[in-house]
Motif scaffolding. Sequence first.
Motif, short mmCIF file in Angstrom:
data_model
loop_
_atom_site.label_atom_id
_atom_site.label_comp_id
_atom_site.label_asym_id
_atom_site.label_seq_id
_atom_site.Cartn_x
_atom_site.Cartn_y
_atom_site.Cartn_z
N LEU A 61 -9.65 8.69 0.78
CA LEU A 61 -8.91 8.41 -0.78
C LEU A 61 -7.77 9.26 -0.83
N GLY A 94 -3.11 10.14 -4.58
CA GLY A 94 -2.04 10.88 -5.49
C GLY A 94 -2.13 12.18 -5.04
N ALA A 150 1.06 -1.12 0.09
CA ALA A 150 -0.06 -0.09 -0.07
C ALA A 150 0.82 1.27 -0.07
N LEU A 151 1.74 1.16 0.82
CA LEU A 151 2.77 2.23 1.01
C LEU A 151 3.50 2.46 -0.44
N GLU A 152 3.84 1.48 -1.04
CA GLU A 152 4.59 1.52 -2.47
C GLU A 152 3.84 2.13 -3.42
N GLU A 153 2.45 1.79 -3.56
CA GLU A 153 1.59 2.10 -4.32
C GLU A 153 1.09 3.66 -4.35
N SER A 154 1.10 3.99 -2.88
CA SER A 154 0.97 5.70 -2.71
C SER A 154 2.15 6.33 -3.01
N ARG A 177 1.81 6.94 -6.75
CA ARG A 177 0.80 7.96 -7.05
C ARG A 177 0.91 9.30 -6.77
N TYR A 202 -4.80 8.66 1.49
CA TYR A 202 -3.92 7.62 1.21
C TYR A 202 -3.55 7.37 -0.17
N MET A 203 -4.42 7.24 -1.00
CA MET A 203 -4.17 6.62 -2.23
C MET A 203 -4.61 7.43 -3.41
N SER A 227 1.69 7.42 6.26
CA SER A 227 1.26 8.05 5.07
C SER A 227 1.74 9.40 5.07
#
Length: 434
Positions: free
Chosen positions: A363, A369, A85-89, A92, A366-367, A138
Amino acid sequence: MQTIDLRDLQPNRAELARLIPRAKTDVSAASVVSAQLIADVRAEGEAALLAQAERLDGVRPTHIRVHSDEIARAMAKLDPTVRAALEESIVRVREASKAQIPAGSVTTLAPGAEVIQRWQPIRRVGLYVPGGKAVYPSSVVMNVVPAQVAGVASIALASPAQKQFDGAVHPTILGAAGLLGIDEVYAMGGAGAIGAFAYGVPALSLDPVQLITGPGNVYVAAAKRLVLGVTGIDSEAGPTEILVIADETADPLLVAADLISQAEHDELAAAVLVTTSEELADAVLAAVERLALTTHHAARVREALDGQQSAVVLVSDLAAAAAFSNAYGPEHLEIQTDQPGVVLDLIENAGAIFLGAHSPVSLGDYMAGSNHVLPTGGQSLFSSGLGAYTFLRPQQVVRYTRDALEAVEERLVALARAEDLPGHGDAVSARFPA
């Protein structure tokens, strides 16, 4: 939650400002305490930071500066799902931050007369990640990534010592720092940490920074205000806020869930619904009552929602809703209406804006972008959220040829004499001896 009915009123902006529900948080009242903590760090350095951690965080760290092998171990032990999750955040936020880098430009005013606009990154920054009621890996992402995108060469990170980890920084915070390649991390918190960033601590090889960013409690906000001028700051971030503009088409359960999502941060968190529909208001209040009973931080949520900073506001139309929001200047603004784009066109002031039922504030936390380090307490009326631009300074570079300078000499000399500063004109004329 209290209800404020503005349907029969047509208040101007000054009157709206008086009607806005706000928590009573006085940053200036914390200044005396914060000033003493900063003074102690300036005088005693590491010893003061250790004493402050023991007194305020309930634990004395074995060391303030975190060893690089601790960061590596924490990164290796990250829960695989959390790491993913951190890597995807990170991906973005990095992509969205790249769009915030302004392009340089050259303006040619006459042959040989140029003004160059360039954007220079700050060399060294200090990033603060709070560690009180929750853990915020985050916030590591939100602070570090835009600084890296901007080209900051030296990044230091501070987060409070954690009692449950024997005075170390929370391992999830360390793991997130490791994923981003940050190896200068300090177990220090509160006003003392801000003072350490601003003035440096030679015994820790902690050099002063040029900019401090990141949210914190009222003492952190007061400390940032106190060191402004010695170093730069992003803003005085306080308790979180959500304002939802909704009409009769909104789903009351989703609105209630979003209000609760921010209320769980802090007892002083603000949750505000502004709506044209009394039926929706009643349905949201009923849903909030149900959800607040079963949410994980029920007591905290209840106190936040019952506080003077939270409310349901009834307005006559969506233009009035937008006017109220603009006067409030929310950190987070959700627009859940039949045509959210129409309302968006009326919005001037907000830290971040979330359009439609499927763009909740969570959203953005965290994610999405976007960045979640945002102005609170009405500061979005004059400031913006954290971004790559926060870490950049615009600079103008002037480049004139001899002929270009000679072309403006006469007018420049006239202005210099009009201002009774003839030396200014003489400095130009000296380049063109008779």
